[in-house]
Scaffold this active site. Structure first.
Site, PDB file in Angstrom:
ATOM      1  CG  ASN A   7       4.257  -5.701 -16.162  1.00  0.00           C
ATOM      2  OD1 ASN A   7       5.315  -5.203 -16.546  1.00  0.00           O
ATOM      3  ND2 ASN A   7       3.470  -5.127 -15.264  1.00  0.00           N
ATOM      4  CE  LYS A  14       3.597  -7.834 -10.578  1.00  0.00           C
ATOM      5  NZ  LYS A  14       3.652  -6.403 -10.576  1.00  0.00           N
ATOM      6  NE  ARG A  90       2.651  -1.409 -17.373  1.00  0.00           N
ATOM      7  CZ  ARG A  90       2.392  -1.062 -16.137  1.00  0.00           C
ATOM      8  NH1 ARG A  90       2.210  -1.979 -15.218  1.00  0.00           N
ATOM      9  NH2 ARG A  90       2.310   0.206 -15.803  1.00  0.00           N
ATOM     10  CG  HIS A 179       0.043   4.864 -14.033  1.00  0.00           C
ATOM     11  ND1 HIS A 179       0.216   5.878 -13.111  1.00  0.00           N
ATOM     12  CD2 HIS A 179       0.693   3.794 -13.541  1.00  0.00           C
ATOM     13  CE1 HIS A 179       0.944   5.419 -12.103  1.00  0.00           C
ATOM     14  NE2 HIS A 179       1.247   4.164 -12.342  1.00  0.00           N
ATOM     15  CG  LEU A 208      -5.457   8.363  -6.748  1.00  0.00           C
ATOM     16  CD1 LEU A 208      -6.370   8.971  -5.688  1.00  0.00           C
ATOM     17  CD2 LEU A 208      -4.409   9.370  -7.196  1.00  0.00           C
ATOM     18  N   GLY A 209      -2.267   4.629  -6.717  1.00  0.00           N
ATOM     19  CA  GLY A 209      -1.799   3.345  -6.200  1.00  0.00           C
ATOM     20  C   GLY A 209      -0.456   3.559  -5.543  1.00  0.00           C
ATOM     21  CG  ASN A 210       3.667   1.398  -4.386  1.00  0.00           C
ATOM     22  OD1 ASN A 210       3.756   2.198  -3.436  1.00  0.00           O
ATOM     23  ND2 ASN A 210       4.604   0.527  -4.677  1.00  0.00           N
ATOM     24  NE  ARG A 240       7.457   5.790  -8.473  1.00  0.00           N
ATOM     25  CZ  ARG A 240       6.628   5.327  -9.399  1.00  0.00           C
ATOM     26  NH1 ARG A 240       6.330   6.054 -10.456  1.00  0.00           N
ATOM     27  NH2 ARG A 240       6.088   4.135  -9.283  1.00  0.00           N
ATOM     28  CD  GLU A 333      -9.058  -0.556  -8.611  1.00  0.00           C
ATOM     29  OE1 GLU A 333      -9.060  -1.684  -8.082  1.00  0.00           O
ATOM     30  OE2 GLU A 333      -8.464  -0.305  -9.670  1.00  0.00           O
ATOM     31  CG  ASN A 334      -9.150  -1.480  -2.692  1.00  0.00           C
ATOM     32  OD1 ASN A 334     -10.148  -2.184  -2.784  1.00  0.00           O
ATOM     33  ND2 ASN A 334      -8.071  -1.662  -3.426  1.00  0.00           N
ATOM     34  CD  GLU A 383      -2.175  -0.780 -15.513  1.00  0.00           C
ATOM     35  OE1 GLU A 383      -2.311  -1.169 -14.326  1.00  0.00           O
ATOM     36  OE2 GLU A 383      -1.199  -0.150 -15.920  1.00  0.00           O
TER      37      GLU A 383
HETATM   38  P1  AMP Z   1      -1.425  -0.499  -6.654  1.00  0.00           P
HETATM   39  O1  AMP Z   1      -0.073   0.082  -6.916  1.00  0.00           O
HETATM   40  O2  AMP Z   1      -2.484   0.013  -7.605  1.00  0.00           O
HETATM   41  O3  AMP Z   1      -1.424  -1.997  -6.547  1.00  0.00           O
HETATM   42  O4  AMP Z   1      -1.880   0.038  -5.216  1.00  0.00           O
HETATM   43  C1  AMP Z   1      -1.186  -0.318  -4.064  1.00  0.00           C
HETATM   44  C2  AMP Z   1      -1.610   0.600  -2.930  1.00  0.00           C
HETATM   45  O5  AMP Z   1      -3.022   0.471  -2.706  1.00  0.00           O
HETATM   46  C3  AMP Z   1      -0.915   0.283  -1.623  1.00  0.00           C
HETATM   47  O6  AMP Z   1      -0.386   1.453  -1.028  1.00  0.00           O
HETATM   48  C4  AMP Z   1      -2.048  -0.247  -0.769  1.00  0.00           C
HETATM   49  O7  AMP Z   1      -1.873   0.086   0.577  1.00  0.00           O
HETATM   50  C5  AMP Z   1      -3.242   0.497  -1.314  1.00  0.00           C
HETATM   51  N1  AMP Z   1      -4.479  -0.165  -0.878  1.00  0.00           N
HETATM   52  C6  AMP Z   1      -4.934  -1.373  -1.238  1.00  0.00           C
HETATM   53  N2  AMP Z   1      -6.070  -1.654  -0.552  1.00  0.00           N
HETATM   54  C7  AMP Z   1      -6.317  -0.611   0.265  1.00  0.00           C
HETATM   55  C8  AMP Z   1      -7.330  -0.288   1.231  1.00  0.00           C
HETATM   56  N3  AMP Z   1      -8.341  -1.123   1.493  1.00  0.00           N
HETATM   57  N4  AMP Z   1      -7.243   0.907   1.864  1.00  0.00           N
HETATM   58  C9  AMP Z   1      -6.231   1.743   1.610  1.00  0.00           C
HETATM   59  N5  AMP Z   1      -5.250   1.514   0.723  1.00  0.00           N
HETATM   60  C10 AMP Z   1      -5.298   0.352   0.057  1.00  0.00           C
END
Ligand code: AMP
Length: 397
Positions: A7, A14, A90, A179, A208-210, A240, A333-334, A383
């Site tokens: 990537n 990466k 990627r 994505h 749902l991530g960054n 964003r 996930e978290n 991915e």
């Molecule tokens: P990603 O882009 O999929 O790697 O997701 C990154 C985001 O996931 C960041 O904003 C992290 O703060 C959030 N994240 C990871 N672990 C946790 C957690 N245990 N609780 C809340 N947010 C999390």
């Protein structure tokens, strides 16, 4: 088989060396500060992490450093690069050229180049990674896997913007979505976990991530997705803005004498959760700050949950119902807290989250109650595995 998954970004790269059948990751890591000084971080499961500063004037030196460490007697995991069967890349934007992954040849490279105007930041960097691998490993088959490809099954009513038609015809302006590799992976896992005919399943995926995006899926095929021509559209994200009224751009450009590019930089890098909260783009920081009484952090989290919930409602209406709701990526996930905020208010659709099961993190699980009409699934995305599997399938013909 051993597949090297790459990537490549503009100054980073990466990598993961993995088995596409078992999903076993032999080693992974990243090269950073390519073109500046160069740093390699390397991880082998069960061993200490390793970091080294190595000169990396271009992506070719970065790939050379990766291959060198993969065969290193102490730090490596293979005895020779002959053990690498193929390389999977990627690639962000496949435009309308790619509906699926493809073997990289001159025609594929030319098509990725044609998509540069649509992905001006990422596609040139992805191409640098591809060319570096061609330089360093000219005999290895290579495959491109596109972030946009999964969404190419959207019907015109979902992908068209209500603009003069010529912008679509002449300039390819439409919704593409991103994505896609993650949405495709969790869709396949959700269908397997449900054990039902995919035709019977209306699925909404929440990556749902960054960066965040949602997709609406029937029969395993994408019907709509929240990102657009670029990954700036949809729900608010780490930095964003997500969807906004385009007149905001004109209004702020005029008021502060900003160029459109400067305004776009603000929308991409200084907005979203970071811009609203003034605290951080990171959801862990925001949850901590909100718990300590920071009102703007609480507002940002509230806004995020509200917009995700609105998209779920819209997609349930678009699909004419909902059977499965999937949460994936860093936040999905978290953060049980965020999943709960989002699902709170979706009871009318038949979503009943189980407070006990929702405590799970980072593992596949059903997190709805047994009597929930909609099955809510937690599925860690992968991915890289999807890229490795596509690479294997294409290379084996
Ligand atoms: P990603 O882009 O999929 O790697 O997701 C990154 C985001 O996931 C960041 O904003 C992290 O703060 C959030 N994240 C990871 N672990 C946790 C957690 N245990 N609780 C809340 N947010 C999390």
């Amino acid at each position: 088989m051993k597949i090297l998954v790459i990537n490549a970004g503009s100054s980073s790269l990466k990598y993961q060396l993995m088995d596409p059948d078992s999903g076993e990751v032999f080693a992974k890591g990243q090269c950073e500060r390519i073109g500046l000084d160069g740093k390699l971080t390397h991880r082998v499961p069960g061993k200490d992490n390793y970091a080294e500063e190595i000169a990396m004037p271009t992506h070719s030196e970065a790939i050379e450093a990766v291959l060198k460490i993969l065969v290193d007697p102490q730090l490596g995991v293979i005895s020779s690069t002959d053990e690498i069967d193929a390389v999977g890349h990627r690639v962000l934007h496949g435009g309308m050229e790619f509906t699926e992954s493809c073997i990289i040849d001159d025609a594929c490279i030319a098509a990725i180049e044609r998509c540069i105007p649509l992905g001006p930041l990422h596609n040139p960097a992805n191409l640098m990674g591809i060319r570096a691998c061609q330089n360093v490993m000219p005999d290895k088959p290579q495959v491109a896997v596109f972030d946009t490809a999964f969404h190419m099954t959207m019907p015109p009513k979902a992908y068209m913007y209500a603009l003069p038609y010529e912008y679509y015809e002449k300039d390819s302006v439409r919704r593409y979505g991103f994505h896609g590799t993650s949405h495709r992976y969790v869709t396949a896992r959700a269908i397997e976990m449900m054990g039902k005919d995919p035709k019977e399943l209306k699925i909404i995926n929440c990556h749902l991530g960054n960066g965040s995006s949602l997709s609406a899926v029937v029969d395993g095929k994408c019907q709509d997705t929240s990102m657009g021509l670029s990954p700036l559209a949809g729900v608010p994200m780490g930095t964003r803005s997500g969807d906004i009224d385009p007149c905001v751009v004109q209004y702020l450009c005029n008021r502060y004498e900003l160029s459109v590019d400067e305004m776009l930089n603000i929308l991409n890098k200084k907005s979203g959760m970071a811009g609203m909260s003034g605290v951080s783009s990171d959801f862990r920081d925001l949850e901590e700050a909100a718990a300590a009484g920071n009102e703007r952090a609480a507002l940002a989290l509230d806004k995020f949950a509200y917009e995700v919930r609105k998209y779920i409602g819209a997609y349930a209406a678009a699909l004419g119902g909902l059977d499965v709701l999937v949460f994936t990526a860093g936040v999905g996930e978290n953060s049980g807290q965020m999943r709960e905020r989002i699902c709170n208010g979706l009871e009318f659709l038949g979503v009943k989250l189980c407070p006990y099961r929702n405590k799970k993190r980072g593992e596949e699980a059903v997190i709805s109650t047994d009597d929930s009409k909609v099955t809510v699934l937690l599925i860690p995305t992968n991915e890289e595995l999807m890229i490795a599997k596509d690479t294997q399938a294409l290379v084996q013909g």
